[in-house]
Design an enzyme around this catalytic site. Structure first.
Site, PDB file in Angstrom:
ATOM      1  N   CYS A 136     -11.585 -10.843  64.987  1.00 30.17           N
ATOM      2  CA  CYS A 136     -11.644 -11.760  63.842  1.00 30.17           C
ATOM      3  C   CYS A 136     -11.087 -13.138  64.215  1.00 30.17           C
ATOM      4  CB  CYS A 136     -10.871 -11.166  62.666  1.00 30.17           C
ATOM      5  SG  CYS A 136     -10.840 -12.235  61.225  1.00 30.17           S
ATOM      6  N   CYS A 139      -9.144 -14.876  61.415  1.00 25.20           N
ATOM      7  CA  CYS A 139      -7.755 -14.417  61.220  1.00 25.20           C
ATOM      8  C   CYS A 139      -6.854 -14.917  62.344  1.00 25.20           C
ATOM      9  CB  CYS A 139      -7.691 -12.882  61.215  1.00 25.20           C
ATOM     10  SG  CYS A 139      -9.067 -12.067  60.430  1.00 25.20           S
ATOM     11  N   ASP A 140      -7.317 -14.830  63.587  1.00 29.12           N
ATOM     12  CA  ASP A 140      -6.417 -15.016  64.729  1.00 29.12           C
ATOM     13  C   ASP A 140      -6.647 -16.301  65.524  1.00 29.12           C
ATOM     14  OD1 ASP A 140      -5.313 -12.542  64.115  1.00 29.12           O
ATOM     15  OD2 ASP A 140      -6.806 -11.468  65.280  1.00 29.12           O
TER      16      ASP A 140
END
Ligand code: NAP
Length: 319
Positions: A136, A139-140
């Site tokens: 992801c 997200c990261d």
């Protein structure tokens, strides 16, 4: 608290499930949406959705899903958070959706469970998950500001996320097993025009290495057999998806990839059990299409309830 037996239980809180919920509740159907702890489905991992009509500048996946959820709440759709569904058992006209610590009963079910990222299955992938290995970028990605990261895969997701990661990373190395991308032309063109993205063609990940975090990836060229070590801080894996259908009985037919086969009403082999969105075989994996399929499945579920006369019987049984 909802009724003892719902008319429709929707499994999955992505665009297909939420849209089905909106349509069902607008028709005053007793519906419940069962969602996992992280609601919103796959779109929440998309930094910018550019092809959902009505948002000329694009919209973040998270925001789009929040809006859909609010819309469902406005029609009083009931939400239940569950640990992953473990089974679906039919008893007469009632379906029992079983999960750890309980079950939900309904007359009809819409399976909108989507898909999960496929793993590469190489050494180091599991060990370094959350320590440099990610599925992801939304997200990261920000964690890799000024660093070099690798993206594995050649589809729309890999291309889109590689482009997104250029916002943070000083260099993005895209590793693809063939010599051309599967991604749509417009994304492939943007990737090739992006100076911070370097593509390694005919290349496969053999191993991910590091200490407490990822330090390097061993790549092998599948034409020459040559192995090289590439220093990176992050590895983002986008090599397709597998459908979330493990809880369904074997009688529910799937295609070769495990996606659910349905008739033109999106009904599976289990009468009264419908599928919508990415989990359905033949679905064109787009947020808009998932939402549209949720609407169609909701209509089919309503017809099913009417056809079997279950709705009338159910009204008599209601608490
Ligand atoms: P995908 O289209 O199935 O692409 C998967 C990619 O991973 C392919 O390039 C494939 O290589 C590669 N791959 C598969 N297994 C591999 C392995 N074991 N090792 C190395 N590489 C491997 O998956 P996706 O990109 O996740 O997209 C899924 C669907 O969502 C598609 O229909 C896509 O169009 C849609 N989507 C659309 C958008 C958008 O419209 N903006 C964004 C994201 C996703 P090969 O090419 O050699 O098979």
């Amino acid at each position: 608290m909802g009724p003892e037996t719902y008319e429709v239980a929707i499994i999955g809180g992505g665009p297909a499930g939420l849209t089905a919920g909106i349509y069902l509740r607008r028709s005053h159907i007793e519906a419940v949406l069962l969602e996992r702890e992280l609601p919103g489905g796959q779109p929440i991992t998309s930094p910018l959705v550019e092809n959902y009509p009505g948002f000329p500048e694009g919209i973040a996946g998270v925001e789009l899903m929040e809006r859909m959820r609010k819309q469902a709440e406005r029609f009083n759709l009931e939400f239940k958070t569950f640990s992953p569904v473990e089974g679906l058992v039919q008893e007469g006209s009632v379906k029992h959706i079983q999960f750890e610590g309980g079950e939900v009963k309904s007359l009809s079910v819409i399976v909108a469970t989507g898909r999960s990222p496929r793993k590469l299955g190489v050494e180091g992938e599991e060990e370094f998950f959350g320590r440099g290995v990610s599925y992801c970028a939304t997200c990261d990605g920000p964690l890799f500001s000024g660093k070099t990261v690798m993206v594995v895969g050649g589809g729309d997701a890999a291309a889109e996320e590689a482009l997104y990661l250029t916002r943070f990373a000083k260099k993005v190395i895209l590793v693809h097993r063939r010599d051309e991308l599967r991604a749509s032309d417009y994304l492939a063109e943007r990737v090739s025009n992006e100076p911070t993205i370097q593509t390694l063609w005919n290349s496969e990940v053999s191993k991910i290495e590091g200490d407490t975090v990822v330090k390097r990836v061993v790549i092998s060229n599948n034409k020459t057999g040559e192995q090289t070590e590439v220093d990176v801080s992050g590895v983002f894996i986008y090599v397709g998806n597998i459908p979330n259908t493990g809880f369904l009985p074997e009688q529910v037919k799937r295609d070769a990839g495990g996606f659910l086969l349905t008739n033109e009403s999106f009904e599976t082999d289990m009468p009264g059990v419908f599928a919508a969105g990415d989990v359905r075989s033949g679905n064109f994996k787009q947020i808009l299409v998932a939402a549209a399929e949720g609407a169609i499945a909701s209509k089919s579920a309503q017809r099913y309830l009417e056809d079997i006369g279950a709705r009338e019987a159910y009204k008599g049984e209601r608490l």
